[in-house]
Design an enzyme around this catalytic site. Structure first.
Site, short mmCIF file in Angstrom:
data_model
loop_
_atom_site.label_atom_id
_atom_site.label_comp_id
_atom_site.label_asym_id
_atom_site.label_seq_id
_atom_site.Cartn_x
_atom_site.Cartn_y
_atom_site.Cartn_z
CD GLU A 161 -4.57 -13.37 0.30
OE1 GLU A 161 -4.97 -11.98 -0.26
OE2 GLU A 161 -4.79 -14.31 0.23
CD GLU A 177 -10.20 -14.07 -3.56
OE1 GLU A 177 -10.52 -14.11 -5.03
OE2 GLU A 177 -9.38 -13.26 -3.20
CG HIS A 214 -6.93 -8.05 0.82
ND1 HIS A 214 -5.76 -7.63 0.79
CD2 HIS A 214 -7.22 -9.27 0.51
CE1 HIS A 214 -5.11 -8.69 0.47
NE2 HIS A 214 -5.70 -9.50 -0.01
CG ASP A 252 -3.64 -5.03 1.80
OD1 ASP A 252 -4.93 -5.12 1.93
OD2 ASP A 252 -3.30 -5.57 0.78
CG ASN A 274 -7.04 -17.29 2.30
OD1 ASN A 274 -6.96 -17.00 3.46
ND2 ASN A 274 -6.45 -16.61 1.27
C1 XIL Z 1 -2.77 -10.51 -5.80
C2 XIL Z 1 -1.37 -10.40 -6.08
O1 XIL Z 1 -0.46 -9.65 -4.90
C3 XIL Z 1 -0.92 -9.56 -7.19
O2 XIL Z 1 0.31 -9.41 -7.66
C4 XIL Z 1 -1.82 -10.25 -8.41
O3 XIL Z 1 -1.61 -9.30 -9.70
C5 XIL Z 1 -3.27 -10.43 -8.20
O4 XIL Z 1 -3.25 -11.18 -7.05
N1 XIL Z 1 -6.71 -12.16 -2.70
C6 XIL Z 1 -5.76 -13.27 -2.93
C7 XIL Z 1 -4.22 -12.91 -3.62
O5 XIL Z 1 -5.87 -14.23 -2.54
O6 XIL Z 1 -3.83 -13.93 -4.18
C8 XIL Z 1 -4.14 -11.54 -4.35
O7 XIL Z 1 -2.88 -11.47 -4.66
C9 XIL Z 1 -5.11 -10.60 -3.82
C10 XIL Z 1 -6.19 -10.80 -3.33
#
Ligand code: XIL
Length: 323
Positions: free
Chosen positions: A244, A139, A216, A246, A180
Protein backbone atom coordinates in the site's frame (compact mmCIF):
# COMPACT_ATOMS: atom_id res chain seq x y z
CA UNK A 1 9.19 1.98 -20.19
CA UNK A 2 6.57 1.92 -17.44
CA UNK A 3 6.76 0.89 -13.80
CA UNK A 4 5.55 -2.69 -14.24
CA UNK A 5 7.85 -3.21 -17.21
CA UNK A 6 10.83 -2.01 -15.20
CA UNK A 7 9.86 -4.06 -12.13
CA UNK A 8 9.49 -7.22 -14.20
CA UNK A 9 12.81 -6.62 -15.94
CA UNK A 10 14.36 -6.83 -12.46
CA UNK A 11 12.67 -10.14 -11.68
CA UNK A 12 9.71 -8.78 -9.72
CA UNK A 13 6.29 -10.32 -10.32
CA UNK A 14 4.47 -7.01 -10.66
CA UNK A 15 4.23 -3.32 -9.94
CA UNK A 16 0.63 -2.51 -9.06
CA UNK A 17 -1.88 0.03 -7.81
CA UNK A 18 -4.94 0.08 -5.61
CA UNK A 19 -8.11 1.43 -7.15
CA UNK A 20 -11.77 1.86 -6.26
CA UNK A 21 -15.13 1.50 -7.93
CA UNK A 22 -16.00 5.19 -8.08
CA UNK A 23 -12.74 6.04 -9.79
CA UNK A 24 -12.89 3.68 -12.71
CA UNK A 25 -15.72 5.68 -14.26
CA UNK A 26 -12.99 8.33 -14.88
CA UNK A 27 -11.86 7.29 -18.36
CA UNK A 28 -8.39 8.93 -18.46
CA UNK A 29 -7.73 7.53 -14.98
CA UNK A 30 -8.86 4.06 -16.00
CA UNK A 31 -6.71 4.11 -19.13
CA UNK A 32 -3.50 4.57 -17.14
CA UNK A 33 -4.60 2.07 -14.47
CA UNK A 34 -5.25 -0.51 -17.21
CA UNK A 35 -1.91 0.02 -18.96
CA UNK A 36 0.08 -3.09 -18.09
CA UNK A 37 3.32 -1.30 -18.89
CA UNK A 38 2.61 0.71 -15.72
CA UNK A 39 0.58 -1.72 -13.59
CA UNK A 40 0.61 -5.50 -13.63
CA UNK A 41 -1.56 -5.87 -10.53
CA UNK A 42 -4.49 -4.13 -8.86
CA UNK A 43 -5.97 -4.17 -5.36
CA UNK A 44 -9.54 -3.08 -4.55
CA UNK A 45 -9.23 -0.21 -2.07
CA UNK A 46 -12.56 -0.92 -0.37
CA UNK A 47 -14.86 -3.27 -2.23
CA UNK A 48 -13.67 -6.59 -0.79
CA UNK A 49 -13.71 -5.45 2.84
CA UNK A 50 -16.11 -7.01 5.34
CA UNK A 51 -18.61 -4.11 5.35
CA UNK A 52 -18.78 -4.34 1.56
CA UNK A 53 -18.97 -8.13 1.21
CA UNK A 54 -21.08 -9.30 4.19
CA UNK A 55 -23.08 -6.27 5.35
CA UNK A 56 -25.59 -8.56 7.06
CA UNK A 57 -24.73 -11.88 8.56
CA UNK A 58 -24.78 -14.54 5.86
CA UNK A 59 -25.74 -12.08 3.09
CA UNK A 60 -22.82 -11.72 0.72
CA UNK A 61 -22.56 -9.01 -1.95
CA UNK A 62 -19.77 -9.24 -4.48
CA UNK A 63 -21.00 -6.73 -7.04
CA UNK A 64 -18.37 -4.05 -6.50
CA UNK A 65 -15.56 -6.49 -5.79
CA UNK A 66 -16.38 -8.35 -9.00
CA UNK A 67 -16.08 -5.13 -11.01
CA UNK A 68 -12.47 -4.77 -9.84
CA UNK A 69 -11.67 -8.49 -10.25
CA UNK A 70 -13.14 -8.47 -13.75
CA UNK A 71 -11.16 -5.35 -14.66
CA UNK A 72 -7.96 -7.08 -13.52
CA UNK A 73 -8.80 -10.15 -15.54
CA UNK A 74 -9.74 -8.12 -18.64
CA UNK A 75 -6.50 -6.15 -18.40
CA UNK A 76 -4.42 -9.26 -17.73
CA UNK A 77 -3.45 -7.99 -14.29
CA UNK A 78 -2.90 -9.90 -11.07
CA UNK A 79 -5.26 -9.30 -8.18
CA UNK A 80 -4.57 -8.88 -4.47
CA UNK A 81 -7.66 -9.53 -2.38
CA UNK A 82 -8.02 -7.10 0.51
CA UNK A 83 -8.99 -7.99 3.25
CA UNK A 84 -10.70 -10.82 5.23
CA UNK A 85 -10.23 -9.96 8.90
CA UNK A 86 -9.58 -6.38 10.00
CA UNK A 87 -10.77 -4.35 12.97
CA UNK A 88 -11.86 -1.49 10.71
CA UNK A 89 -14.66 -1.14 8.15
CA UNK A 90 -16.60 -3.88 9.90
CA UNK A 91 -20.39 -3.97 9.66
CA UNK A 92 -22.02 -3.22 13.00
CA UNK A 93 -23.34 -6.76 13.38
CA UNK A 94 -19.71 -7.88 13.73
CA UNK A 95 -18.23 -4.96 15.64
CA UNK A 96 -21.00 -5.03 18.24
CA UNK A 97 -19.26 -8.16 19.46
CA UNK A 98 -22.18 -10.02 21.00
CA UNK A 99 -20.80 -13.42 20.11
CA UNK A 100 -19.41 -16.37 22.02
CA UNK A 101 -15.97 -17.62 21.03
CA UNK A 102 -17.46 -20.58 19.17
CA UNK A 103 -19.86 -18.37 17.29
CA UNK A 104 -17.28 -15.76 16.32
CA UNK A 105 -14.92 -18.50 15.11
CA UNK A 106 -17.62 -19.82 12.87
CA UNK A 107 -18.40 -16.28 11.63
CA UNK A 108 -14.74 -15.78 10.66
CA UNK A 109 -14.64 -19.17 8.94
CA UNK A 110 -17.76 -18.41 6.97
CA UNK A 111 -16.62 -14.93 6.04
CA UNK A 112 -13.07 -15.77 4.92
CA UNK A 113 -14.12 -19.03 3.33
CA UNK A 114 -16.92 -17.44 1.31
CA UNK A 115 -15.05 -14.33 0.18
CA UNK A 116 -11.78 -16.07 -0.69
CA UNK A 117 -13.74 -18.91 -2.25
CA UNK A 118 -15.71 -16.49 -4.41
CA UNK A 119 -12.51 -15.09 -5.95
CA UNK A 120 -10.74 -18.43 -6.26
CA UNK A 121 -8.91 -18.52 -9.56
CA UNK A 122 -10.87 -15.52 -10.90
CA UNK A 123 -7.90 -13.34 -11.72
CA UNK A 124 -5.75 -14.02 -14.71
CA UNK A 125 -7.27 -17.22 -16.00
CA UNK A 126 -5.59 -16.36 -19.27
CA UNK A 127 -2.21 -16.96 -17.71
CA UNK A 128 -0.57 -20.35 -17.45
CA UNK A 129 -0.48 -19.84 -13.72
CA UNK A 130 -3.19 -18.34 -11.55
CA UNK A 131 -1.41 -16.12 -9.08
CA UNK A 132 -3.15 -13.82 -6.76
CA UNK A 133 -2.91 -13.08 -3.09
CA UNK A 134 -5.12 -12.26 -0.12
CA UNK A 135 -4.46 -10.03 2.85
CA UNK A 136 -6.09 -12.53 5.20
CA UNK A 137 -5.39 -10.61 8.41
CA UNK A 138 -4.83 -6.87 8.39
CA UNK A 139 -3.31 -4.68 11.13
CA UNK A 140 -3.23 -7.21 13.97
CA UNK A 141 -0.63 -5.32 16.03
CA UNK A 142 -0.18 -2.20 18.12
CA UNK A 143 2.94 -0.07 17.69
CA UNK A 144 4.65 -1.74 20.67
CA UNK A 145 4.14 -5.20 19.18
CA UNK A 146 1.28 -6.29 21.42
CA UNK A 147 -1.88 -7.56 19.77
CA UNK A 148 -4.39 -4.88 18.88
CA UNK A 149 -7.56 -5.15 20.84
CA UNK A 150 -10.47 -5.74 18.45
CA UNK A 151 -13.67 -7.69 18.62
CA UNK A 152 -11.65 -10.63 17.28
CA UNK A 153 -8.77 -10.43 19.76
CA UNK A 154 -11.01 -9.64 22.70
CA UNK A 155 -13.24 -12.63 22.05
CA UNK A 156 -10.72 -15.17 20.76
CA UNK A 157 -7.21 -14.06 21.63
CA UNK A 158 -4.65 -14.59 18.88
CA UNK A 159 -6.38 -17.80 17.75
CA UNK A 160 -8.54 -15.75 15.40
CA UNK A 161 -5.51 -15.34 13.16
CA UNK A 162 -4.98 -19.08 12.64
CA UNK A 163 -8.71 -19.52 12.12
CA UNK A 164 -8.75 -16.93 9.34
CA UNK A 165 -5.70 -18.38 7.56
CA UNK A 166 -7.01 -21.93 7.74
CA UNK A 167 -10.39 -20.91 6.35
CA UNK A 168 -8.75 -18.98 3.52
CA UNK A 169 -6.53 -21.94 2.60
CA UNK A 170 -9.47 -24.33 2.64
CA UNK A 171 -11.35 -22.02 0.28
CA UNK A 172 -8.48 -21.57 -2.19
CA UNK A 173 -5.38 -23.78 -2.08
CA UNK A 174 -3.59 -21.68 -4.72
CA UNK A 175 -3.82 -18.10 -3.50
CA UNK A 176 -0.97 -16.66 -1.46
CA UNK A 177 -2.06 -15.87 2.09
CA UNK A 178 -0.61 -12.72 3.66
CA UNK A 179 -0.57 -10.97 6.97
CA UNK A 180 -0.46 -7.22 6.28
CA UNK A 181 0.33 -4.20 8.49
CA UNK A 182 1.62 -0.63 8.60
CA UNK A 183 4.72 0.67 10.38
CA UNK A 184 6.46 -2.63 9.75
CA UNK A 185 8.65 -1.09 7.07
CA UNK A 186 11.85 -0.86 9.09
CA UNK A 187 13.19 -2.82 12.06
CA UNK A 188 11.34 -2.24 15.35
CA UNK A 189 9.01 -3.70 17.94
CA UNK A 190 6.07 -4.07 15.57
CA UNK A 191 8.15 -5.81 12.89
CA UNK A 192 9.60 -8.13 15.55
CA UNK A 193 6.07 -9.02 16.62
CA UNK A 194 5.24 -10.00 13.04
CA UNK A 195 8.37 -12.16 12.89
CA UNK A 196 7.41 -13.92 16.11
CA UNK A 197 3.83 -14.48 15.00
CA UNK A 198 4.85 -15.91 11.62
CA UNK A 199 7.34 -18.27 13.35
CA UNK A 200 4.59 -19.42 15.67
CA UNK A 201 2.06 -19.89 12.86
CA UNK A 202 4.56 -21.95 10.88
CA UNK A 203 5.37 -24.07 13.95
CA UNK A 204 1.67 -24.69 14.41
CA UNK A 205 1.22 -25.69 10.77
CA UNK A 206 -0.96 -22.70 9.95
CA UNK A 207 -0.84 -21.84 6.24
CA UNK A 208 0.84 -18.47 5.67
CA UNK A 209 2.72 -17.47 2.52
CA UNK A 210 3.58 -13.83 2.83
CA UNK A 211 4.07 -10.66 4.81
CA UNK A 212 2.60 -7.46 3.41
CA UNK A 213 4.36 -4.24 4.33
CA UNK A 214 1.74 -1.54 3.77
CA UNK A 215 4.26 1.27 3.37
CA UNK A 216 2.25 4.34 4.36
CA UNK A 217 5.27 6.61 4.78
CA UNK A 218 6.14 10.27 5.31
CA UNK A 219 8.49 12.30 3.11
CA UNK A 220 11.86 12.77 4.82
CA UNK A 221 11.28 10.10 7.48
CA UNK A 222 11.58 6.85 5.52
CA UNK A 223 13.35 4.26 7.74
CA UNK A 224 16.90 3.30 6.79
CA UNK A 225 16.38 -0.34 7.81
CA UNK A 226 13.79 -1.38 5.23
CA UNK A 227 16.09 -3.77 3.40
CA UNK A 228 17.26 -5.38 6.66
CA UNK A 229 13.65 -5.76 7.72
CA UNK A 230 12.57 -7.32 4.40
CA UNK A 231 15.51 -9.70 4.76
CA UNK A 232 14.43 -10.78 8.25
CA UNK A 233 10.90 -11.40 6.94
CA UNK A 234 12.17 -13.34 3.92
CA UNK A 235 14.37 -15.46 6.20
CA UNK A 236 11.17 -16.88 7.72
CA UNK A 237 10.52 -18.65 4.43
CA UNK A 238 7.67 -16.41 3.29
CA UNK A 239 7.45 -13.98 0.42
CA UNK A 240 7.24 -10.26 1.07
CA UNK A 241 5.32 -7.57 -0.80
CA UNK A 242 4.97 -3.84 -0.33
CA UNK A 243 1.21 -3.60 -0.51
CA UNK A 244 0.00 0.00 0.00
CA UNK A 245 2.92 2.31 -0.68
CA UNK A 246 2.42 6.07 -0.50
CA UNK A 247 4.76 8.75 0.83
CA UNK A 248 2.87 11.79 2.03
CA UNK A 249 4.08 15.32 2.64
CA UNK A 250 2.84 18.36 4.49
CA UNK A 251 1.05 20.61 2.01
CA UNK A 252 1.70 22.82 0.12
CA UNK A 253 3.85 21.01 -2.40
CA UNK A 254 7.27 22.58 -3.11
CA UNK A 255 9.97 21.46 -5.56
CA UNK A 256 12.18 20.59 -2.58
CA UNK A 257 9.55 18.30 -1.05
CA UNK A 258 8.96 16.61 -4.40
CA UNK A 259 12.70 16.04 -4.77
CA UNK A 260 12.86 14.48 -1.30
CA UNK A 261 9.83 12.37 -2.18
CA UNK A 262 11.61 11.11 -5.28
CA UNK A 263 14.58 10.02 -3.14
CA UNK A 264 12.24 8.40 -0.63
CA UNK A 265 10.43 6.37 -3.30
CA UNK A 266 13.77 5.38 -4.78
CA UNK A 267 15.02 4.10 -1.41
CA UNK A 268 11.90 2.03 -0.70
CA UNK A 269 11.98 0.43 -4.15
CA UNK A 270 15.72 -0.18 -3.87
CA UNK A 271 15.19 -2.08 -0.60
CA UNK A 272 12.57 -4.35 -2.16
CA UNK A 273 14.61 -4.75 -5.31
CA UNK A 274 17.63 -5.93 -3.33
CA UNK A 275 15.75 -8.90 -1.83
CA UNK A 276 14.59 -11.55 -4.33
CA UNK A 277 11.79 -12.68 -1.99
CA UNK A 278 10.28 -9.19 -2.14
CA UNK A 279 8.06 -10.10 -5.05
CA UNK A 280 6.18 -6.91 -5.87
CA UNK A 281 5.15 -3.39 -4.96
CA UNK A 282 1.66 -1.89 -4.93
CA UNK A 283 1.00 1.84 -4.51
CA UNK A 284 -2.19 2.87 -2.70
CA UNK A 285 -3.69 4.29 -5.87
CA UNK A 286 -1.43 6.01 -8.35
CA UNK A 287 -2.70 9.59 -8.52
CA UNK A 288 -3.09 12.29 -5.88
CA UNK A 289 -6.57 12.79 -7.34
CA UNK A 290 -7.77 9.65 -5.56
CA UNK A 291 -5.39 9.28 -2.63
CA UNK A 292 -6.90 8.48 0.78
CA UNK A 293 -4.27 10.65 2.51
CA UNK A 294 -5.85 14.15 2.60
CA UNK A 295 -9.09 12.83 4.09
CA UNK A 296 -7.30 11.05 6.93
CA UNK A 297 -4.13 13.07 7.66
CA UNK A 298 -5.06 16.72 8.00
CA UNK A 299 -2.81 19.06 6.02
CA UNK A 300 -0.99 16.23 4.26
CA UNK A 301 -1.21 14.86 0.76
CA UNK A 302 0.51 14.64 -2.62
CA UNK A 303 1.67 11.14 -1.64
CA UNK A 304 1.60 9.39 -5.02
CA UNK A 305 3.73 9.38 -8.20
CA UNK A 306 1.10 11.02 -10.43
CA UNK A 307 -0.39 14.41 -9.49
CA UNK A 308 -4.11 15.23 -9.40
CA UNK A 309 -4.02 16.04 -13.15
CA UNK A 310 -2.57 12.60 -13.91
CA UNK A 311 0.84 14.11 -14.66
CA UNK A 312 3.90 12.15 -13.52
CA UNK A 313 5.84 13.66 -10.61
CA UNK A 314 9.54 13.30 -9.76
CA UNK A 315 8.52 10.33 -7.57
CA UNK A 316 7.79 8.40 -10.76
CA UNK A 317 11.43 8.62 -11.82
CA UNK A 318 12.45 7.73 -8.29
CA UNK A 319 10.57 4.43 -8.63
CA UNK A 320 12.13 3.70 -12.01
CA UNK A 321 15.60 4.50 -10.67
CA UNK A 322 15.02 2.33 -7.59
CA UNK A 323 14.53 -0.85 -9.64
C1 XIL B 1 -8.42 2.99 3.14
C2 XIL B 1 -9.11 3.38 1.83
O1 XIL B 1 -8.14 3.79 0.90
C3 XIL B 1 -10.11 4.49 2.09
O2 XIL B 1 -10.85 4.77 0.91
C4 XIL B 1 -11.06 4.09 3.21
O3 XIL B 1 -11.91 5.17 3.51
C5 XIL B 1 -10.27 3.68 4.45
O4 XIL B 1 -9.37 2.66 4.11
N1 XIL B 1 -4.65 0.46 5.47
C6 XIL B 1 -5.39 -0.44 4.76
C7 XIL B 1 -6.37 0.03 3.75
O5 XIL B 1 -5.17 -1.65 4.89
O6 XIL B 1 -7.48 -0.81 3.65
C8 XIL B 1 -6.81 1.44 4.02
O7 XIL B 1 -7.59 1.87 2.91
C9 XIL B 1 -5.61 2.35 4.23
C10 XIL B 1 -4.81 1.89 5.42
Amino acid sequence: AGLNTVAKSKGKLYFGSATDNGEITDAPYKAILSDTKEFGQITPGNSMKWDATEPQRGTFTFTNGDVIANLAAANGQLLRGHTCVWHSQLPSWVSAGNFSATELTSIIETHCGTVVGHYKGKACKWRLYSYHAWDVVNEAFNEDGTFRSSVFYTTLGQDYIATAFRAARAADPDTKLYINDYNIDGLGAKSTAVVNLVKQLKQDGVPIDGIGIQGHLIVGTVPSTIQANIEQFAALGVEVAITELDIRLTLPVTPEKLAQQKTDYLNVIKACNAVPKCIGVTIWDYTDKYSWVPSVFTGQGAALPWDENLIKKPAYDGIVDGF
